[in-house]
Design an enzyme around this catalytic site. Sequence first.
Site, PDB file in Angstrom:
ATOM      1  N   ASP A 149      -3.440   0.765  10.079  1.00  0.00           N
ATOM      2  CA  ASP A 149      -4.639   1.577  10.237  1.00  0.00           C
ATOM      3  C   ASP A 149      -5.163   1.479  11.658  1.00  0.00           C
ATOM      4  OD1 ASP A 149      -5.871   2.791   7.535  1.00  0.00           O
ATOM      5  OD2 ASP A 149      -4.723   0.991   7.073  1.00  0.00           O
ATOM      6  N   CYS A 177       0.830  -1.191   0.000  1.00  0.00           N
ATOM      7  CA  CYS A 177       0.000   0.000   0.000  1.00  0.00           C
ATOM      8  C   CYS A 177       0.879   1.261   0.000  1.00  0.00           C
ATOM      9  CB  CYS A 177      -0.975  -0.025   1.179  1.00  0.00           C
ATOM     10  SG  CYS A 177      -2.386   1.092   0.985  1.00  0.00           S
TER      11      CYS A 177
END
EC number: 5.3.1.29
Length: 308
Positions: free
Chosen positions: A193, A124
């Site tokens: 996250d 990512c």
Amino acid sequence: MQQLLDTAEKIRSMEIRGAGRIATAAAKALRDYVEMLETSSFEEFVAKVEKAKSILIETRPTAVSLPNAVMLAGSYDAETVEEARSQILDNATEFIRNADNALDNIGEIGAKRLRDGDTVMTHCNSHAALAIIKTAHKQGKRIKVYATESRPRRQGFITIKELSDAGIDTTLIVDSAVRYTMKNVDTVIVGADSITVNGALVNKIGTSQLALAAHEARVNFISAAETYKFSPSTLFGDLVEIEERDPDEVIPSDKLGDMPDVKISNPAFDVTPSEYIDLIVTEAGAFPPEMAYVIIKEHLGWELKKMG
């Protein structure tokens, strides 16, 4: 309010993406809103501020950095509008400053884990993970990087641009090439996250695939995460909600044609068990995942415990 709503929509639509960037954008939006907020009473001020917080928090359910940022930046203990306004402005400014400094500290701490000549795999687009890689490169270490494409949003394209701009030898791979490529890798570094109280990592879908492949190949797996990405609510039994995003991100509905029985699943995140994580690098130091409880208790504070 319109500026805050615009920021909320940019977070929801992923125009603003990445847990750290979401957090600072939300803190800035709340700070700017409160600074300009005109009210006739303290009760009205409180109601409007709490509504603004809710709007921001509800945009992305998984990234705990968002509610943590909003709650830390928007905290106050006052009896007048001006006292509350001043406290929020100070807290938001401090949060933003600390968030910026956190990346530098993570880079310095994490770079110690990389050796000259190491090959890193990342997934990512994580500012914290890239801070480690870039810092090691600036120190003169020859670092090579494999970056995943990170479908369906292809955040890996942003990553390879940042690494290329830094002059770092980078190779883009498709997500399904992770295990094939892992034999050439010394360390996997990803962002976060959310991190739960038991040290599990909630991150971009596909992260658990990297962790499993790294574990099987005996490759170190590191998560780079600011302390505000730890989830206080998991201490009280709450689960981290996994966001399911629009199927059109995977394939536009009109492309399915005459396949009415086909459905598209598009989870944005997955969960990596703590036993597949060797180290979590934060601005406060590098810790094994088993110490997540300590981070939540000592660095986030109990004032966040009622968040859910």
